[in-house]
Scaffold this motif. Structure first.
Motif, PDB file in Angstrom:
ATOM      1  N   GLY A  91       0.795  -1.224   0.000  1.00 16.67           N
ATOM      2  CA  GLY A  91       0.000   0.000   0.000  1.00 16.67           C
ATOM      3  C   GLY A  91       0.827   1.274   0.000  1.00 16.67           C
ATOM      4  N   ILE A  92       0.258   2.302  -0.664  1.00 16.47           N
ATOM      5  CA  ILE A  92       0.890   3.622  -0.714  1.00 16.47           C
ATOM      6  C   ILE A  92      -0.195   4.678  -0.479  1.00 16.47           C
ATOM      7  CG2 ILE A  92       2.040   5.321  -2.188  1.00 16.47           C
ATOM      8  CD1 ILE A  92       3.420   3.063  -3.626  1.00 16.47           C
ATOM      9  N   LEU A  93       0.116   5.664   0.342  1.00 15.54           N
ATOM     10  CA  LEU A  93      -0.779   6.803   0.576  1.00 15.54           C
ATOM     11  C   LEU A  93      -0.108   8.045   0.019  1.00 15.54           C
ATOM     12  CD1 LEU A  93      -3.337   8.061   1.921  1.00 15.54           C
ATOM     13  CD2 LEU A  93      -1.947   8.344   3.997  1.00 15.54           C
ATOM     14  N   LYS A  94      -0.754   8.697  -0.967  1.00 17.19           N
ATOM     15  CA  LYS A  94      -0.146   9.873  -1.584  1.00 17.19           C
ATOM     16  C   LYS A  94      -1.214  10.757  -2.208  1.00 17.19           C
ATOM     17  CE  LYS A  94       0.656   7.995  -6.216  1.00 17.19           C
ATOM     18  NZ  LYS A  94       1.664   7.787  -7.290  1.00 17.19           N
ATOM     19  N   ILE A  95      -0.797  11.915  -2.737  1.00 19.23           N
ATOM     20  CA  ILE A  95      -1.679  12.792  -3.486  1.00 19.23           C
ATOM     21  C   ILE A  95      -1.747  12.274  -4.922  1.00 19.23           C
ATOM     22  CG2 ILE A  95      -2.058  15.129  -4.335  1.00 19.23           C
ATOM     23  CD1 ILE A  95      -2.464  14.901  -1.355  1.00 19.23           C
ATOM     24  N   ALA A  96      -2.979  11.983  -5.376  1.00 17.49           N
ATOM     25  CA  ALA A  96      -3.162  11.448  -6.730  1.00 17.49           C
ATOM     26  C   ALA A  96      -3.066  12.568  -7.757  1.00 17.49           C
ATOM     27  CB  ALA A  96      -4.512  10.745  -6.827  1.00 17.49           C
ATOM     28  N   GLU A  97      -3.126  12.181  -9.034  1.00 20.48           N
ATOM     29  CA  GLU A  97      -3.010  13.156 -10.115  1.00 20.48           C
ATOM     30  C   GLU A  97      -4.142  14.179 -10.099  1.00 20.48           C
ATOM     31  OE1 GLU A  97      -2.703  11.119 -13.790  1.00 20.48           O
ATOM     32  OE2 GLU A  97      -0.708  10.266 -13.374  1.00 20.48           O
ATOM     33  N   ASP A  98      -5.320  13.783  -9.635  1.00 15.83           N
ATOM     34  CA  ASP A  98      -6.446  14.721  -9.587  1.00 15.83           C
ATOM     35  C   ASP A  98      -6.417  15.606  -8.349  1.00 15.83           C
ATOM     36  OD1 ASP A  98      -7.121  12.948  -7.599  1.00 15.83           O
ATOM     37  OD2 ASP A  98      -9.083  12.418  -8.415  1.00 15.83           O
ATOM     38  N   GLY A  99      -5.382  15.487  -7.523  1.00 13.03           N
ATOM     39  CA  GLY A  99      -5.226  16.332  -6.347  1.00 13.03           C
ATOM     40  C   GLY A  99      -5.825  15.760  -5.086  1.00 13.03           C
ATOM     41  N   ASN A 100      -6.554  14.627  -5.166  1.00  8.93           N
ATOM     42  CA  ASN A 100      -7.133  14.001  -3.982  1.00  8.93           C
ATOM     43  C   ASN A 100      -6.103  13.163  -3.248  1.00  8.93           C
ATOM     44  OD1 ASN A 100     -10.238  14.303  -3.607  1.00  8.93           O
ATOM     45  ND2 ASN A 100      -9.956  14.159  -5.831  1.00  8.93           N
ATOM     46  N   LEU A 101      -6.296  13.034  -1.944  1.00  8.39           N
ATOM     47  CA  LEU A 101      -5.495  12.102  -1.155  1.00  8.39           C
ATOM     48  C   LEU A 101      -6.040  10.709  -1.416  1.00  8.39           C
ATOM     49  CD1 LEU A 101      -3.289  11.727   1.053  1.00  8.39           C
ATOM     50  CD2 LEU A 101      -5.112  11.975   2.752  1.00  8.39           C
ATOM     51  N   ILE A 103      -5.316   6.117  -1.588  1.00  6.24           N
ATOM     52  CA  ILE A 103      -4.576   4.916  -1.211  1.00  6.24           C
ATOM     53  C   ILE A 103      -4.542   3.994  -2.425  1.00  6.24           C
ATOM     54  CG2 ILE A 103      -4.491   2.914   0.324  1.00  6.24           C
ATOM     55  CD1 ILE A 103      -6.104   4.524   2.361  1.00  6.24           C
ATOM     56  N   PHE A 104      -3.340   3.535  -2.747  1.00  3.93           N
ATOM     57  CA  PHE A 104      -3.152   2.624  -3.870  1.00  3.93           C
ATOM     58  C   PHE A 104      -2.591   1.311  -3.359  1.00  3.93           C
ATOM     59  CE2 PHE A 104      -2.973   6.878  -5.604  1.00  3.93           C
ATOM     60  CZ  PHE A 104      -3.689   6.789  -6.790  1.00  3.93           C
ATOM     61  N   GLY A 105      -3.024   0.212  -4.031  1.00  2.03           N
ATOM     62  CA  GLY A 105      -2.463  -1.093  -3.744  1.00  2.03           C
ATOM     63  C   GLY A 105      -1.439  -1.452  -4.797  1.00  2.03           C
ATOM     64  N   HIS A 106      -1.415  -2.731  -5.188  1.00  2.00           N
ATOM     65  CA  HIS A 106      -0.460  -3.149  -6.220  1.00  2.00           C
ATOM     66  C   HIS A 106      -0.774  -2.501  -7.565  1.00  2.00           C
ATOM     67  CE1 HIS A 106      -3.822  -5.915  -6.882  1.00  2.00           C
ATOM     68  NE2 HIS A 106      -3.379  -6.020  -8.135  1.00  2.00           N
ATOM     69  N   ASN A 107      -2.065  -2.118  -7.771  1.00  2.00           N
ATOM     70  CA  ASN A 107      -2.443  -1.375  -8.974  1.00  2.00           C
ATOM     71  C   ASN A 107      -2.231   0.104  -8.700  1.00  2.00           C
ATOM     72  OD1 ASN A 107      -3.650  -0.104 -11.133  1.00  2.00           O
ATOM     73  ND2 ASN A 107      -5.483  -1.414 -11.130  1.00  2.00           N
ATOM     74  N   LYS A 108      -1.195   0.642  -9.262  1.00  2.00           N
ATOM     75  CA  LYS A 108      -0.806   2.010  -8.932  1.00  2.00           C
ATOM     76  C   LYS A 108      -1.638   3.072  -9.645  1.00  2.00           C
ATOM     77  CE  LYS A 108       2.523   0.183  -6.555  1.00  2.00           C
ATOM     78  NZ  LYS A 108       2.431   0.086  -5.090  1.00  2.00           N
ATOM     79  N   THR A 109      -2.573   2.660 -10.494  1.00  2.51           N
ATOM     80  CA  THR A 109      -3.344   3.644 -11.262  1.00  2.51           C
ATOM     81  C   THR A 109      -4.754   3.859 -10.709  1.00  2.51           C
ATOM     82  OG1 THR A 109      -4.064   1.906 -12.803  1.00  2.51           O
ATOM     83  CG2 THR A 109      -2.072   3.154 -13.375  1.00  2.51           C
ATOM     84  N   THR A 110      -5.356   2.831 -10.150  1.00  2.00           N
ATOM     85  CA  THR A 110      -6.724   2.929  -9.608  1.00  2.00           C
ATOM     86  C   THR A 110      -6.676   2.913  -8.087  1.00  2.00           C
ATOM     87  OG1 THR A 110      -7.573   1.763 -11.545  1.00  2.00           O
ATOM     88  CG2 THR A 110      -9.027   1.935  -9.612  1.00  2.00           C
ATOM     89  N   PRO A 111      -7.134   3.971  -7.430  1.00  2.00           N
ATOM     90  CA  PRO A 111      -7.058   4.006  -5.961  1.00  2.00           C
ATOM     91  C   PRO A 111      -8.087   3.088  -5.309  1.00  2.00           C
ATOM     92  CG  PRO A 111      -8.165   5.981  -6.764  1.00  2.00           C
ATOM     93  CD  PRO A 111      -7.685   5.238  -7.972  1.00  2.00           C
ATOM     94  N   LEU A 112      -7.705   2.499  -4.186  1.00  2.00           N
ATOM     95  CA  LEU A 112      -8.647   1.716  -3.379  1.00  2.00           C
ATOM     96  C   LEU A 112      -9.543   2.628  -2.534  1.00  2.00           C
ATOM     97  CD1 LEU A 112      -6.226  -1.069  -2.092  1.00  2.00           C
ATOM     98  CD2 LEU A 112      -7.945  -1.275  -3.890  1.00  2.00           C
ATOM     99  N   TRP A 113      -9.012   3.780  -2.232  1.00  2.00           N
ATOM    100  CA  TRP A 113      -9.762   4.765  -1.431  1.00  2.00           C
ATOM    101  C   TRP A 113      -9.283   6.142  -1.828  1.00  2.00           C
ATOM    102  CZ3 TRP A 113      -7.939   8.607   1.775  1.00  2.00           C
ATOM    103  CH2 TRP A 113      -8.897   9.287   2.561  1.00  2.00           C
ATOM    104  N   SER A 114     -10.195   7.142  -1.786  1.00  2.00           N
ATOM    105  CA  SER A 114      -9.830   8.516  -2.130  1.00  2.00           C
ATOM    106  C   SER A 114     -10.724   9.480  -1.372  1.00  2.00           C
ATOM    107  CB  SER A 114      -9.986   8.740  -3.644  1.00  2.00           C
ATOM    108  OG  SER A 114      -9.876  10.115  -3.977  1.00  2.00           O
ATOM    109  N   THR A 115     -10.199  10.686  -1.134  1.00  2.00           N
ATOM    110  CA  THR A 115     -11.051  11.726  -0.529  1.00  2.00           C
ATOM    111  C   THR A 115     -12.171  12.125  -1.478  1.00  2.00           C
ATOM    112  OG1 THR A 115      -9.436  13.374  -1.310  1.00  2.00           O
ATOM    113  CG2 THR A 115      -9.259  12.639   0.984  1.00  2.00           C
ATOM    114  N   ASN A 116     -11.991  11.940  -2.749  1.00  2.00           N
ATOM    115  CA  ASN A 116     -13.040  12.048  -3.759  1.00  2.00           C
ATOM    116  C   ASN A 116     -13.810  13.367  -3.674  1.00  2.00           C
ATOM    117  OD1 ASN A 116     -14.518  11.087  -5.946  1.00  2.00           O
ATOM    118  ND2 ASN A 116     -16.082  10.169  -4.635  1.00  2.00           N
ATOM    119  N   VAL A 117     -13.076  14.457  -3.704  1.00  2.00           N
ATOM    120  CA  VAL A 117     -13.694  15.784  -3.719  1.00  2.00           C
ATOM    121  C   VAL A 117     -13.266  16.509  -4.983  1.00  2.00           C
ATOM    122  CG1 VAL A 117     -13.894  16.013  -1.217  1.00  2.00           C
ATOM    123  CG2 VAL A 117     -11.778  16.711  -2.355  1.00  2.00           C
TER     124      VAL A 117
END
Length: 604
Positions: A91-101, A103-117
């Protein structure tokens, strides 16, 4: 030279900001992230809270959470991906390309969780604050200003910590509620939730699914009604945490924008939390210096805490762990042998209110009824609230909404009264009842007061019927004042004259009603009554007595109505003249002149 200097300063600022950005221990960016495989985490500036990956209980699943860093026994107070666990340590916790915080798993492109704002076209970063709040901010490239886009305090999981609002935002519709974990090994949302219900006067409920399981009453100016005093609770547990508890304050805010309760602490106070456990129990705990979590309050605590345990219009009592249900005054159980009482009205008079002579009885030390069918009148006194309630057919009772000294404000209930219990720190509730119940309650709760009233009533009724009793009263008074030796003959003579005067009044003065009409009845009896009762009470007793001897039986009040008249300050209509009077006939033997006869009458 000046240009070169300005350029240097700008370069230094850029270098400083770059250095801070990539070396700050409490922020996350698109380039500075947390990796579970590297066992990384970030710490708030004062070291109080940590944000990182963890596995709950016996589970191997990985989650991102926040927990107090200086407490040896870990308690996770917030979980990000509670519904989407990571099955490994990638797991990795970071700021995604769309600016949301995110969480990514082994798939680094689709987040498992996001602030989604929705993010503005600006740079963003996340920071863990000293309060334990994780905040996502957007930075303005042209200024030093930052805008809060999202914060973890707005989305609690199962725990409230100091500084976190617990309630709702009226403008945005955001509800700050608690949802239990499924189990100690699984932080996914369980079957219990705790949230604010804004209907009527706002209250907090624990729900099991959609069904209410527990309710704490509305804010009364000091605390939430129905929550036992913390000090009392600690005393019951023989635990001395009073010094620590004194450092914790609770505040209630209700305005056009928000309704919420907030827990605040003073400096150097122990760390308190409020947790909704997987079993549906809410606990308040503090981290004690003995290195353990100390529970100083919980709900539900006993059977009476269960929502509407005794049904509508009933009070729950918890005595020696045994539950007892009792109908409110004016109600009786439909099925007396059932523990879950179903209460029905004793008497139903018409469709409006409780009928003639209705009023209110005070029920003491209550957890106030479910306030979803209540209305709050902020600037009314209790007396004004009583009048307001009486004007509405459906109003069933009222109580103070502010128990502070000289506090104004009241609540009025409309409809059934549910979920009441008695406890030592409870509040007074004023229940609407009919005249019969009002009189019965007066007899029950004011024995000494009613004893004086009843004594006066049963003395005055015979007095107003026969003037002979006045002579008897004077006779008793005179014999006590006069000396015994050599006075017997004089007493008989004086008594004879007194009785003669009482029984030979002119016809136009020969009844108590006529004395009442001419405002002279009180002058006749005050010497033997006024010493023990206020003048106004004596006058009222005479007035009631005259109503009790009306010729028409339908005009005479029942005993309960008579007592109601005596114990209330309502204005009574003037009595009419009765045809009964005491007269001395001409055939009456003279020997009776020295005898005194007292006649008593039984109440109807």
């Amino acid at each position: 030279m000046g240009c070169t200097r300005d350029l240097c300063i700008s370069a230094l600022l850029v270098i400083f900001n770059f250095f801070y950005l990539f070396n700050a221990a409490d922020i996350i960016t698109s380039a500075q992230f947390i990796s579970d495989s590297q066992n990384e985490s970030i710490l708030s500036s004062n070291g109080n809270f940590r944000l990182g990956f963890f596995s709950p209980g016996k589970s191997r699943n990985r989650y991102v959470g926040i927990w107090p860093n200086k407490i040896s026994k870990r308690m996770v107070v917030w979980v990000a991906n509670r519904e989407t666990p990571i099955r490994n340590s990638e797991g990795i916790l970071k700021i995604a390309e769309d600016g949301n915080l995110a969480i990514f798993g082994h798939n680094k492109t689709t987040p498992l969780w996001s602030t989604n704002v929705s993010m503005p076209e600006r740079k963003s970063m996340a920071k863990i604050f000293d309060s334990g709040n994780l905040i996502l901010v957007a930075e303005d490239e042209w200024s030093d200003s930052e805008t809060i886009i999202w914060q973890s305090f707005d989305y609690p999981t199962d725990t409230i910590i100091p500084g976190m609002k617990f309630g709702m935002n009226r403008k945005t519709g955001l509800i700050q509620a608690l949802t239990s974990w499924k189990s100690t090994d699984d932080p996914a949302p369980g079957e219990f939730s705790c949230m604010l219900d804004p209907l009527g006067s706002p209250q907090f409920f624990i729900y099991q699914g959609s069904l209410p399981r527990y309710r704490c009453g509305p804010w009364n100016g000091r605390n939430l009604n129905g929550l036992p005093d913390v000090t009392t609770r600690l005393r019951m547990l023989n635990v001395d945490y009073s010094k620590q508890i004194d450092l914790i304050n609770y505040t209630f805010v209700m305005n056009d924008n928000e309704i919420y309760v907030e827990m605040l602490t003073k400096n150097d106070s122990p760390f308190p939390v409020t947790v909704l456990e997987p079993t549906g129990v809410v606990k308040r705990m503090i981290w004690h210096e003995s290195k353990k979590w100390a529970n100083f309050w919980m709900a539900p605590l006993d059977l009476c805490d269960e929502y509407s345990r005794c049904g509508a219009n009933a009070i729950c009592h918890n005595e020696n762990t045994m539950t007892r249900c009792e109908c409110l005054p004016g109600f009786v159980p439909l099925y007396p042998h059932e523990w879950n009482v179903e209460c029905a009205e004793k008497r139903k008079v018409g469709e409006c209110g409780k009928g003639y002579g209705e009023g209110f009885v005070r029920v003491e030390r209550l957890k106030l009824p479910d306030a979803r069918n209540s209305r709050v009148y902020c600037n009314m006194s209790l007396k004004e609230c009583e009048k307001k309630c009486l004007k509405n057919c459906n109003c069933t009772g009222y109580a103070s909404s502010n128990v502070n000294e000289d506090g104004r404000g009241c609540m009025a209930w409309y409809g059934e009264l549910k979920d009441m219990r008695q406890y030592n720190d409870g509040q007074d509730f004023y229940l609407r009842v009919d005249a019969v119940e009002l009189a019965a309650n007066a007899r029950k709760n004011s024995k000494k007061f009613l004893a004086n009233k009843s004594t006066v009533a049963f003395i005055i009724v015979p007095v107003v019927m026969e003037m002979l009793i006045i002579a008897a009263c004077f006779y008793y008074w005179w014999t006590r004042k006069a000396g015994r030796k050599g006075q017997k003959k004089k007493q008989r003579r004086d008594n004879s004259l007194l009785l003669e005067s009482a029984t030979s009044l002119p016809n136009h003065k020969n009844s108590t009603w006529e004395l009442w009409r001419d405002d002279k009845a009180l002058e006749t009896v005050e010497s033997c009554i006024v010493d023990s009762c206020p003048v106004q009470e004596v006058v009222r007793c005479i007035q009631v007595g005259l109503r009790c001897v009306q010729d028409d039986a339908s005009k005479r009040p029942t005993m309960s109505t008579a007592i109601f008249m005596l114990t209330n300050e309502t204005q009574l209509p003037s009595p009419k003249q009765s045809t009964f009077s005491f007269r001395r006939t001409k055939t009456e033997p003279d020997s009776s002149i020295n005898e005194v006869t007292i006649t008593t009458f039984s109440a109807r």
